[in-house]
Design an enzyme around this catalytic site. Structure first.
Site, PDB file in Angstrom:
ATOM      1  N   GLY A   1       0.825  -1.209   0.000  1.00  0.00           N
ATOM      2  CA  GLY A   1       0.000   0.000   0.000  1.00  0.00           C
ATOM      3  C   GLY A   1       0.858   1.257   0.000  1.00  0.00           C
ATOM      4  O   GLY A   1       0.531   2.251  -0.659  1.00  0.00           O
TER       5      GLY A   1
ATOM      6  N   ASN B   1      -7.232   4.098   9.513  1.00  0.00           N
ATOM      7  CA  ASN B   1      -6.641   2.907  10.130  1.00  0.00           C
ATOM      8  C   ASN B   1      -6.686   2.929  11.655  1.00  0.00           C
ATOM      9  O   ASN B   1      -6.555   1.897  12.286  1.00  0.00           O
ATOM     10  CB  ASN B   1      -5.192   2.732   9.658  1.00  0.00           C
ATOM     11  CG  ASN B   1      -4.402   4.015   9.696  1.00  0.00           C
ATOM     12  OD1 ASN B   1      -4.758   4.992   9.033  1.00  0.00           O
ATOM     13  ND2 ASN B   1      -3.346   4.033  10.467  1.00  0.00           N
TER      14      ASN B   1
ATOM     15  N   GLN C   1      -7.423   0.105   4.217  1.00  0.00           N
ATOM     16  CA  GLN C   1      -8.210  -0.483   5.313  1.00  0.00           C
ATOM     17  C   GLN C   1      -9.619  -0.879   4.858  1.00  0.00           C
ATOM     18  O   GLN C   1     -10.371  -1.464   5.643  1.00  0.00           O
ATOM     19  CB  GLN C   1      -8.335   0.517   6.473  1.00  0.00           C
ATOM     20  CG  GLN C   1      -7.024   0.801   7.183  1.00  0.00           C
ATOM     21  CD  GLN C   1      -6.511  -0.387   7.999  1.00  0.00           C
ATOM     22  OE1 GLN C   1      -7.266  -1.269   8.400  1.00  0.00           O
ATOM     23  NE2 GLN C   1      -5.216  -0.414   8.235  1.00  0.00           N
TER      24      GLN C   1
ATOM     25  N   SER D   1      -3.735  -3.033  -0.274  1.00  0.00           N
ATOM     26  CA  SER D   1      -2.648  -3.870   0.232  1.00  0.00           C
ATOM     27  C   SER D   1      -3.207  -5.212   0.687  1.00  0.00           C
ATOM     28  O   SER D   1      -4.139  -5.260   1.500  1.00  0.00           O
ATOM     29  CB  SER D   1      -1.981  -3.146   1.403  1.00  0.00           C
ATOM     30  OG  SER D   1      -0.969  -3.947   1.954  1.00  0.00           O
TER      31      SER D   1
ATOM     32  N   HIS E   1      -2.160  -7.704   2.645  1.00  0.00           N
ATOM     33  CA  HIS E   1      -2.085  -8.256   4.007  1.00  0.00           C
ATOM     34  C   HIS E   1      -3.152  -7.703   4.943  1.00  0.00           C
ATOM     35  O   HIS E   1      -3.290  -8.165   6.070  1.00  0.00           O
ATOM     36  CB  HIS E   1      -0.672  -8.109   4.583  1.00  0.00           C
ATOM     37  CG  HIS E   1      -0.276  -6.725   5.014  1.00  0.00           C
ATOM     38  ND1 HIS E   1      -0.200  -6.366   6.335  1.00  0.00           N
ATOM     39  CD2 HIS E   1       0.071  -5.628   4.304  1.00  0.00           C
ATOM     40  CE1 HIS E   1       0.207  -5.094   6.426  1.00  0.00           C
ATOM     41  NE2 HIS E   1       0.376  -4.627   5.206  1.00  0.00           N
TER      42      HIS E   1
ATOM     43  N   THR F   1      10.117  -7.813 -11.867  1.00  0.00           N
ATOM     44  CA  THR F   1       9.553  -9.142 -12.131  1.00  0.00           C
ATOM     45  C   THR F   1       8.362  -9.395 -11.216  1.00  0.00           C
ATOM     46  O   THR F   1       8.447  -9.167 -10.002  1.00  0.00           O
ATOM     47  CB  THR F   1      10.644 -10.220 -11.917  1.00  0.00           C
ATOM     48  OG1 THR F   1      11.716  -9.914 -12.801  1.00  0.00           O
ATOM     49  CG2 THR F   1      10.115 -11.617 -12.198  1.00  0.00           C
TER      50      THR F   1
ATOM     51  N   CYS G   1       2.455   1.421  12.310  1.00  0.00           N
ATOM     52  CA  CYS G   1       3.645   2.190  11.967  1.00  0.00           C
ATOM     53  C   CYS G   1       3.927   3.259  13.009  1.00  0.00           C
ATOM     54  O   CYS G   1       5.019   3.785  13.086  1.00  0.00           O
ATOM     55  CB  CYS G   1       3.465   2.831  10.597  1.00  0.00           C
ATOM     56  SG  CYS G   1       2.723   1.705   9.447  1.00  0.00           S
TER      57      CYS G   1
HETATM   58  N1  PLP Z   1      -2.536   3.149   4.185  1.00  0.00           N
HETATM   59  C1  PLP Z   1      -3.227   2.783   5.268  1.00  0.00           C
HETATM   60  C2  PLP Z   1      -4.530   3.428   5.550  1.00  0.00           C
HETATM   61  C3  PLP Z   1      -2.735   1.790   6.123  1.00  0.00           C
HETATM   62  O1  PLP Z   1      -3.422   1.418   7.195  1.00  0.00           O
HETATM   63  C4  PLP Z   1      -1.481   1.203   5.807  1.00  0.00           C
HETATM   64  C5  PLP Z   1      -0.889   0.181   6.712  1.00  0.00           C
HETATM   65  O2  PLP Z   1      -1.188   0.112   7.888  1.00  0.00           O
HETATM   66  C6  PLP Z   1      -0.807   1.612   4.646  1.00  0.00           C
HETATM   67  C7  PLP Z   1      -1.358   2.597   3.863  1.00  0.00           C
HETATM   68  C8  PLP Z   1       0.492   0.987   4.258  1.00  0.00           C
HETATM   69  O3  PLP Z   1       0.259  -0.282   3.702  1.00  0.00           O
HETATM   70  P1  PLP Z   1       1.452  -1.370   3.569  1.00  0.00           P
HETATM   71  O4  PLP Z   1       1.656  -1.923   4.931  1.00  0.00           O
HETATM   72  O5  PLP Z   1       0.936  -2.386   2.609  1.00  0.00           O
HETATM   73  O6  PLP Z   1       2.615  -0.642   3.037  1.00  0.00           O
END
Ligand code: PLP
Length: 372
Positions: A72, A148, A176, A196, A198, A234, A321
């Site tokens: 993401g 998030n 999210q 994203s 995961h 790739t 993060c």
């Molecule tokens: N954007 C939002 C709203 C998120 O919650 C996150 C990850 O917590 C990201 C971007 C970043 O995604 P990634 O972990 O795939 O880099």
């Protein structure tokens, strides 16, 4: 392995079993490079095409509008970098993820016009304010689909329509939201969307950017001709297949999952009330089901998180993060929560694999820690 109650699904989710199984051949014997013309590349190439079609269908896009990225964060960076290179002003919100905010700060330092929208106490953007801020003739409005930390869902279709009225493009960081709430990019008027895997029970290290057909957007990663010449590198076929499988699965189960998570959320709040726990519930009624941000005055969020961890309950203090940073979260600051409450905040983010026993354990765990 020790049994845990995992309630940090906004940070990451457990990989779906089906996604895992579909990934396996591409991690072992189907290792051909999808860009090669020989027969050994046929199967990965087919898997790549199919995954693109599946993902496009899940979000109401065309396959050629899906560009695979590493995560993401890369998708968000691609959008901001493109706006900067195109000399487009950016209007975004003050509660975006750092994957948007940091490149926006860099773009500003590089001379790009960047404006941040404020939010209401429940974390909502004002469409009228966004409209006022789009004063120049051609720019990028970027507002996250769902936050998030507090889960608030923004009026995305309305924001997109307003951007288009002004001749602007509309991007949404839907990391999210994808796989958790219905999204149809064409009918919502979304021009660009970041996602994203995961976050929706797919593997880590893979994501995508939806870019509406006809939009010329400069590449971020340059090199080979992969991804229609727009994103070099790739292709990670196993992860791409895992992402498509997980998204297809979550999309098919979406109504059931949303209902299940709303019930769990209600049960958790009811239990806390029954136990007489004092808390403030942050965010809006319109939020991602299962995302619960709670603030306490009697204990710090970090202390509560660690006490719950000792009981085998995994929650977080904010975004994954941010959790290494001790300052108050920019999201809680933006919604105007007072400092004591902000420092006493935890995020419980439930996922489709959580059960009623899990939420009972969480409520009981919080009560026990607070009563100590
Ligand atoms: N954007 C939002 C709203 C998120 O919650 C996150 C990850 O917590 C990201 C971007 C970043 O995604 P990634 O972990 O795939 O880099």
């Amino acid at each position: 392995m020790k049994t845990i109650v995992y309630a940090d699904n906004a940070a990451t989710t457990r990989l779906s079993q089906k996604a895992y199984e579909r990934m396996l051949p591409y991690l072992s014997y189907e290792y051909g490079n999808a860009s090669q013309p020989y027969s050994f590349a046929r199967s990965p190439k087919r898997a790549l095409k199919q995954a693109r079609e599946t993902i496009a269908e899940c979000i109401g896009a065309l396959p050629e509008e899906i560009f695979f990225t590493s995560c993401g964060t890369e998708s968000d960076n691609w959008v901001v970098e493109g706006a900067r290179k195109n000399n487009m002003p950016i209007v975004t919100s003050s509660i975006e993820h750092h994957a948007m905010l940091r490149p926006c700060e860099q773009a500003f330092k590089d001379g790009c016009d960047v404006v941040y929208l404020s939010v209401s106490c429940d974390g909502l953007i004002s469409v009228a304010e966004a409209k006022r801020m789009m004063s120049l003739p051609n720019g990028l409005l970027s507002v996250m689909f769902a936050n998030n930390e507090i889960g608030t869902i923004q009026p995305v279709a309305e924001l997109a329509a307003t951007a288009h009225e002004k001749g602007w493009l509309f991007h949404t960081d839907a990391v999210q939201a994808v796989g958790h709430t219905p999204i149809s990019v064409h009918s919502m008027g979304i021009d660009m969307l970041s996602a994203s895997a995961h976050k929706f029970n797919g593997p880590k290290g893979i994501g995508f950017l939806y870019l509406r057909k006809g939009i010329e957007w400069p590449s971020l990663i340059k090199g080979g001709a992969q991804e229609f010449g727009c994103r070099a590198g790739t292709e990670n076929i196993a992860s791409i297949v895992g992402m498509a499988t997980a998204l297809e699965e979550n999309t098919a189960q979406m109504n059931h999952n949303m209902e299940h998570l709303s019930c769990l959320e209600k049960r958790l709040i009811d239990s806390l009330n029954t136990f007489g726990v004092k808390y403030v519930h942050n965010g809006s009624d319109n939020h991602i089901a299962g995302n619960i941000s709670l603030s306490f005055t009697e204990i710090g969020g970090e202390a509560l998180m660690h006490c719950l961890d000792l009981k085998g309950i995994i929650v977080s203090t904010g975004s994954a993060c941010d959790s290494k940073e001790t300052q108050i979260s920019h999201v809680l600051k933006a919604v105007g929560i007072d400092e004591v409450l902000a420092k006493g905040t935890i995020r419980i983010s439930l996922g489709k694999y959580n059960t009623t026993e899990d939420v009972d354990a969480i409520a009981y765990g919080i009560k026990s820690v607070l009563n100590r």
